[in-house]
Design a protein around this motif. Structure first.
Motif, PDB file in Angstrom:
ATOM      1  N   VAL A 145       6.824   9.264  -4.135  1.00  0.00           N
ATOM      2  CA  VAL A 145       6.249   8.147  -4.905  1.00  0.00           C
ATOM      3  C   VAL A 145       7.107   7.852  -6.120  1.00  0.00           C
ATOM      4  N   VAL A 146       7.490   8.920  -6.850  1.00  0.00           N
ATOM      5  CA  VAL A 146       8.269   8.745  -8.066  1.00  0.00           C
ATOM      6  C   VAL A 146       9.657   8.176  -7.758  1.00  0.00           C
ATOM      7  N   ALA A 147      10.279   8.702  -6.710  1.00  0.00           N
ATOM      8  CA  ALA A 147      11.646   8.292  -6.380  1.00  0.00           C
ATOM      9  C   ALA A 147      11.698   6.859  -5.841  1.00  0.00           C
ATOM     10  N   LYS A 148      10.743   6.508  -4.975  1.00  0.00           N
ATOM     11  CA  LYS A 148      10.806   5.210  -4.286  1.00  0.00           C
ATOM     12  C   LYS A 148      10.076   4.091  -5.018  1.00  0.00           C
ATOM     13  N   HIS A 149       9.114   4.472  -5.887  1.00  0.00           N
ATOM     14  CA  HIS A 149       8.324   3.448  -6.583  1.00  0.00           C
ATOM     15  C   HIS A 149       8.124   3.846  -8.038  1.00  0.00           C
ATOM     16  N   PRO A 150       9.237   3.989  -8.771  1.00  0.00           N
ATOM     17  CA  PRO A 150       9.161   4.537 -10.136  1.00  0.00           C
ATOM     18  C   PRO A 150       8.383   3.675 -11.117  1.00  0.00           C
ATOM     19  N   TYR A 175       0.814  -1.224   0.000  1.00  0.00           N
ATOM     20  CA  TYR A 175       0.000   0.000   0.000  1.00  0.00           C
ATOM     21  C   TYR A 175       0.845   1.271   0.000  1.00  0.00           C
ATOM     22  N   VAL A 176       2.128   1.176   0.246  1.00  0.00           N
ATOM     23  CA  VAL A 176       2.968   2.363   0.423  1.00  0.00           C
ATOM     24  C   VAL A 176       2.872   3.350  -0.748  1.00  0.00           C
ATOM     25  N   PRO A 177       3.017   2.908  -2.031  1.00  0.00           N
ATOM     26  CA  PRO A 177       2.895   3.876  -3.131  1.00  0.00           C
ATOM     27  C   PRO A 177       1.544   4.589  -3.137  1.00  0.00           C
ATOM     28  N   SER A 178       0.473   3.839  -2.884  1.00  0.00           N
ATOM     29  CA  SER A 178      -0.864   4.416  -2.882  1.00  0.00           C
ATOM     30  C   SER A 178      -1.033   5.383  -1.719  1.00  0.00           C
ATOM     31  N   VAL A 179      -0.450   5.025  -0.554  1.00  0.00           N
ATOM     32  CA  VAL A 179      -0.537   5.901   0.621  1.00  0.00           C
ATOM     33  C   VAL A 179       0.159   7.224   0.344  1.00  0.00           C
ATOM     34  N   LEU A 180       1.345   7.172  -0.204  1.00  0.00           N
ATOM     35  CA  LEU A 180       2.081   8.411  -0.509  1.00  0.00           C
ATOM     36  C   LEU A 180       1.296   9.275  -1.502  1.00  0.00           C
ATOM     37  N   LEU A 181       0.713   8.642  -2.508  1.00  0.00           N
ATOM     38  CA  LEU A 181      -0.068   9.386  -3.489  1.00  0.00           C
ATOM     39  C   LEU A 181      -1.283  10.033  -2.832  1.00  0.00           C
ATOM     40  N   ARG A 182      -1.969   9.260  -1.992  1.00  0.00           N
ATOM     41  CA  ARG A 182      -3.175   9.786  -1.330  1.00  0.00           C
ATOM     42  C   ARG A 182      -2.833  10.893  -0.343  1.00  0.00           C
ATOM     43  N   GLN A 183      -1.709  10.737   0.347  1.00  0.00           N
ATOM     44  CA  GLN A 183      -1.292  11.819   1.240  1.00  0.00           C
ATOM     45  C   GLN A 183      -1.022  13.100   0.442  1.00  0.00           C
ATOM     46  N   GLY A 184      -0.401  12.922  -0.715  1.00  0.00           N
ATOM     47  CA  GLY A 184      -0.165  14.088  -1.572  1.00  0.00           C
ATOM     48  C   GLY A 184      -1.461  14.747  -1.984  1.00  0.00           C
ATOM     49  N   ASN A 230       0.760  22.719  -0.414  1.00  0.00           N
ATOM     50  CA  ASN A 230       1.395  22.305  -1.670  1.00  0.00           C
ATOM     51  C   ASN A 230       2.809  21.761  -1.503  1.00  0.00           C
ATOM     52  N   SER A 231       3.567  22.380  -0.635  1.00  0.00           N
ATOM     53  CA  SER A 231       4.962  21.902  -0.484  1.00  0.00           C
ATOM     54  C   SER A 231       4.982  20.465   0.021  1.00  0.00           C
ATOM     55  N   LYS A 232       4.060  20.152   0.977  1.00  0.00           N
ATOM     56  CA  LYS A 232       3.992  18.763   1.481  1.00  0.00           C
ATOM     57  C   LYS A 232       3.475  17.829   0.402  1.00  0.00           C
ATOM     58  N   ALA A 233       2.535  18.344  -0.392  1.00  0.00           N
ATOM     59  CA  ALA A 233       2.017  17.518  -1.482  1.00  0.00           C
ATOM     60  C   ALA A 233       3.116  17.184  -2.473  1.00  0.00           C
ATOM     61  N   ARG A 293       3.242   7.280 -12.023  1.00  0.00           N
ATOM     62  CA  ARG A 293       2.804   8.047 -13.199  1.00  0.00           C
ATOM     63  C   ARG A 293       1.721   9.058 -12.833  1.00  0.00           C
ATOM     64  N   GLN A 294       0.824   8.620 -11.907  1.00  0.00           N
ATOM     65  CA  GLN A 294      -0.207   9.552 -11.450  1.00  0.00           C
ATOM     66  C   GLN A 294       0.409  10.697 -10.676  1.00  0.00           C
TER      67      GLN A 294
END
Length: 1006
Positions: A674-679, A646-655, A664-667, A685-686
């Protein structure tokens, strides 16, 4: 004239004076020599041989060559040399004879030397000198003495014929007569001329010197002549007077065997027991006499105790002994022991009747008890071939039909039945096919089992037909043919068969697999209404009932089913708790859903669903617009479960949440994470798209442009072409056209080596290769996925990759993948898969400590597949044994044995026998071996190996015959098992070397 006369007289006077003087001088010398000679004689007579010899030599050297005194001195010099045992003694005697060939002391010299050696018990030396004597020159008395002494010397030197001739001349002699008669009779005895021996020895019955010895030989002669009554009479008289232990032993043997030959066995026993053997060692025949005497008295225990000491026997006595030993064993209900003894007797041809009777009993006992050396049918067939006209041939033929089934050799039974002319064979084929199918099924040979169940289903017998249908359904289910499984489960007409208790459970699962959820729910409910005493099974059925309702969107009913498991705290309670939460969510009861999820997170510490619960909890808070709580839960998930899918999805949802709240800065930071850790994830891509929108809102498009230049998958020159090329290949994969899919994915990877869909392309290409069984080609693609950051494909890729390596038995690479899978898997079944195969890998690599650790993990997981659990237990048992942890090994072997079948059951029985032997419970250990041999003889390795334990048990129970016979047969019949043969040889060597100390028929071994 006067002058002349005077002159003559003067000369005469002078001559006489000189002569007188010379004579006087010579007389003086003679007197000295004589004095010395007589002095030497006195010293000689007083046995002062050294001093007398010196004087004799002095006399000899001072005496003229042909003087008699010199001859006498040389004679005594030679005699002194003999007495003093000087090295040149024989030379001096021979020298004397050569120097004085006509001396009257020559014969005396020979006699004297011979007598000297005779007195000193040197018969060969004495004989040498006696043979030089010219007997014609001897007196009658001297001749008699010479005959006696020569006779004795010849006897001692084993020249019996010549000795007998010498003694014969003395039979009436008043001095040497009795002595000569004794030796004459003794020689006749040695020559087995018993009549002559008895005639002479019986004449000494009243002679004090020879009475006892003569009677002993008469005793033996009477025994050998078959006059057993006389042997007993003489023997018992001798036993009343003799004190010599050795004589008592020998006489007792003759008396005992005399009673034995008269069939007076009770009287024979004490005498036979009194025999001490030669140098403390009996022969096989000695043991036979005593054993048979006990046998005749029906004292079977004592009979066995003697018969079983007959080792290495191969004669008529041994055949009789082994046959009677077998009968004694039967009287004590020791059938397996009797089988060995009958087998031994049947292999000898000294008595044809015994051979046939032993063969018959061997065949019957093989049928009853099993046979460790050959298959029972083989033994029965051999009897029929050897004795086709036997009145027992029909009986043995009938036993042959059922012997295969008795041994659980179902394939052998089928092979026999298909060629048999027995009318019942056709019906039996269906039943035996069922048994063979179940046997293969239990050995996890599912595909091989299928045709046997099909055959069983053709039976006219309703029970066999229903069982065949049930097991055919089980087979189809495991092979993924769910529609066929359903049809066969439904065709089970006989609900009284034992398998029928699981029918609703299996129908529930099969309908569930076919997505026929209402029917699945119906059967799971019917199964639960049976109220079987199996909590684990009931819990699983309740969860699957809940899943069936859940899939049908009947959430209220699903919750009821799940709550049953939760309330009872059974296996799968955490899953039920999670599904209850999800059901309440679909019912719109988000507060209840939140409480359910919080309970799962707090109360189920070991649950694999905690990250799922946290994700759903955060999602629910988001739905309820409680973004702060949602963010905290997301943070908990990231902290507690950093490896979660779930980690990639969690990071995206937090953003997204930060962006929605204008943070915005936290987003931006979350999207970049997400991009760096789960390319390679869809979320990455989202995140790129979302970042673009954030930067646009901030008016910082140039910052976005600079950042996006470093994102490889975002720099594809033609994104639409990338997606189109990938989608074309994926469509072929989804259509099950693996060949075209492989072609398409390879084209995509070639054209877009850094494409957007790179991860998915590798994964599905691996799947397509696996589907076409091109496993070697699948490996690099699964490996690529496994080495990327964790994604939705990681777990399955690792599972498939591990499976490929395991099928190739590449445990080194396989174990590396399994370790990664154990660490990263979310699904419990994949974790168990990893752990269960790791334990096998560690065991193969002889890393028993880690094998035990993995097995313990598997067993502590909770509900695992029965097969996996049993695998874990057997690994625990075997590894503990290898680590010399016998208590743990024994515990788990016993536990596995309760459910084990086939070869595994044979192995467990072997170890059961082993531990019982170690605990000195030899009788129980033998029973375990008998169970193995009787019911699992087709698994030869464990049967043969267990037979070594049985041999050790028998030796510990003082049955050397059984021990050695078993070991010898192992060595002779099972050369294919080198490790077992070596162990058997070592054990046999040890036993025979011990037995050789008390049985002279046994030879020691190196």
């Amino acid at each position: 004239m006067r002058f002349n006369c005077f002159q003559k007289n003067c000369y005469l006077f002078l001559f006489l004076s000189i002569a007188t003087s010379a004579i006087a001088q010579e007389s003086a010398v003679n007197n000295d020599r004589n004095a010395n000679f007589h002095k030497a004689i006195r010293l000689y007579n007083n046995k002062a041989y050294a001093a007398s010899q010196e004087l004799f030599r002095n006399v000899s050297s001072n005496t003229e060559k042909h003087h008699n005194l010199k001859a006498d001195a040389d004679y005594y010099d030679a005699m002194c040399a003999i007495k003093l045992e000087q090295d040149d003694a024989d030379y001096r005697v021979n020298d004397f004879v050569e120097n004085y060939p006509y001396n009257n002391k020559k014969e005396k010299a020979f006699l004297t030397v011979g007598n000297y050696y005779f007195a000193n018990r040197k018969a060969a030396h004495a004989l040498k000198w006696y043979q030089k004597v010219n007997e014609k020159l001897l007196s009658t008395e001297e001749k008699n003495e010479l005959n006696y002494k020569m006779g004795y010397a010849l006897l001692v030197s084993n020249y019996l014929k010549d000795a007998k001739s010498r003694f014969k001349t003395l039979l009436g002699n008043p001095i040497f007569g009795n002595d000569a008669r004794y030796y004459y009779g003794y020689i006749a005895y040695k020559q087995e001329n018993f009549g002559e021996a008895e005639d002479n020895l019986s004449q000494l019955a009243n002679d004090a010197t020879y009475q006892a010895k003569a009677n002993y030989y008469i005793l033996d002669i009477s025994f050998k002549a078959g006059r057993f009554d006389k042997s007993i009479q003489i023997g018992e008289q001798l036993l009343a007077t003799t004190k010599d232990k050795k004589e008592i032993s020998e006489i007792s043997k003759i008396v005992g065997e005399s009673y034995f030959n008269l069939k007076k066995y009770e009287k024979a026993i004490p005498y036979l027991e009194a025999y001490q053997g030669k140098n403390g060692r009996w022969t096989n025949t000695d043991y036979y006499y005593l054993g048979y005497a006990f046998y005749q008295q029906k004292n079977y225990e004592s009979a066995i105790g003697n018969f079983n000491k007959i080792i290495d026997g191969n004669n008529e006595v041994a055949q009789n002994a082994y046959y009677h030993l077998a009968e004694c064993y039967l009287m004590q209900d020791k059938k397996l022991e009797a089988l060995n003894a009958f087998k031994n007797a049947s292999e000898m041809d000294y008595d044809a009747d015994i051979t046939q009777s032993a063969s018959l009993n061997y065949a019957k006992l093989s049928y009853e008890e099993g046979n460790p050396y050959k298959s029972v049918p083989e033994v029965l067939k051999e009897f029929l071939v050897k004795y086709p006209a036997s009145p027992n041939a029909t009986e043995i033929s009938n036993l042959l039909v059922t012997s295969y089934l008795h041994q659980k050799d179902y394939q052998g039974a089928l092979d026999f039945l298909t060629t048999s002319e027995i009318p019942e064979s056709k019906n039996m084929v269906h039943e035996v096919s069922l048994y063979r199918g179940i046997q293969l099924f239990n050995e996890n040979k599912i595909t091989d089992a299928k045709p046997y169940f099909i055959k069983a289903k053709e039976s006219e017998n309703d029970t066999i037909r229903s069982k065949g249908a049930y097991w055919l359904a089980e087979t189809a289910y495991l092979l993924g043919d769910y529609q066929n499984a359903l049809e066969n489960f439904l065709s089970v007409s006989n609900k009284e068969i034992s398998e029928a208790t699981m029918l609703n459970y299996q129908l529930g699962y099969t309908n569930f697999k076919l997505k026929s959820y209402p029917n699945a729910a119906k059967h799971f409910l019917q199964f639960l209404e049976q109220n079987l005493d199996d909590n684990d099974l009931n819990d699983d059925a309740s969860n699957r009932l809940g899943d069936s309702f859940y899939a049908s969107k009947s959430y209220a009913n699903a919750i009821k089913a799940y709550n049953k498991v939760i309330e009872e705290g059974g296996i799968g309670a955490d899953y039920a708790q999670y599904q209850t939460a999800m059901s309440n969510g679909f019912l719109g009861k988000n507060d209840v859903k939140i409480n359910n999820l919080e309970t799962l997170i707090s109360d189920y510490n070991d649950s694999q669903l905690k990250d799922d619960a946290l994700f759903q909890l955060a999602t629910t808070y988001t739905t309820l617009n409680k973004t702060s709580k949602a963010q905290k839960v997301y943070d908990r998930l990231l902290t507690k479960h950093p490896e979660s899918n779930y980690v990639p999805s969690v990071l995206l949802r937090q953003g997204l949440l930060y962006y929605s709240n204008n943070q915005n800065s936290k987003a931006i930071q979350k999207y970049k994470d997400v991009v760096a850790k789960h390319p390679n994830s869809n979320e990455a891509r989202q995140a790129v798209t979302n970042l673009k929108n954030v930067y646009i809102d901030l008016g910082k498009v140039d910052e976005y442009a600079a950042w996006v230049q470093n994102v490889s998958f975002a720099n594809v020159t033609n994104e639409e072409l990338d997606n189109a090329t990938y989608q074309s290949a994926e469509n072929k994969f989804l259509e099950n056209n693996n060949t075209k899919a492989i072609e398409g994915f390879n084209k995509y990877l070639q054209e877009f080596p850094k494409g957007i869909n790179l991860l998915k392309a590798h994964f599905y290409l691996g799947q397509a290769y696996a589907n076409t069984k091109s496993f070697n080609k699948a490996i690099p693609h699964y490996d690529y996925v496994a080495k990327q950051n964790k994604s939705e494909f990681t777990e399955e890729a690792l599972t498939k990759l591990a499976n490929i390596y395991l099928q190739k038995e590449n445990w080194t690479l396989g174990m590396a993948v399994l370790k990664q899978l154990e660490k990263e898997a979310n699904y419990p079944q994949n974790i168990i898969f990893a752990q269960s195969n790791l334990m096998k890998g560690y065991y193969k690599k002889e890393d028993y400590t880690n094998a035990i650790a993995c097995a313990e993990k598997v067993l502590s997981t909770g509900k695992v597949d029965t097969t996996i659990a049993e695998d874990a237990k057997i690994i625990l048992a075997r590894s503990s044994f290898k680590n010399n942890d016998f208590p743990t090994a024994e515990e788990y072997f016993n536990e596995v044995s309760r459910k084990a079948t086939g070869e595994l059951k044979a192995e467990c029985l072997y170890y059961n026998a082993f531990f019982l032997h170690e605990n000195k419970e030899y009788e129980y250990s033998n029973k375990a071996v008998q169970d193995l041999i009787a019911n699992y003889s087709s698994y030869k390795y464990w049967g043969v190996k267990s037979y070594i334990i049985m041999a050790k048990n028998y030796y510990a129970l003082k049955d050397a015959y059984q021990a050695t016979y078993i070991l010898e047969n192992i060595i002779k019949n099972f050369t294919q098992y080198k490790d077992v043969i070596e162990e058997a040889k070592n054990e046999l060597r040890s036993i025979k070397n011990k037995e050789a100390k008390t049985n002279e028929s046994v030879t020691t071994q190196n």
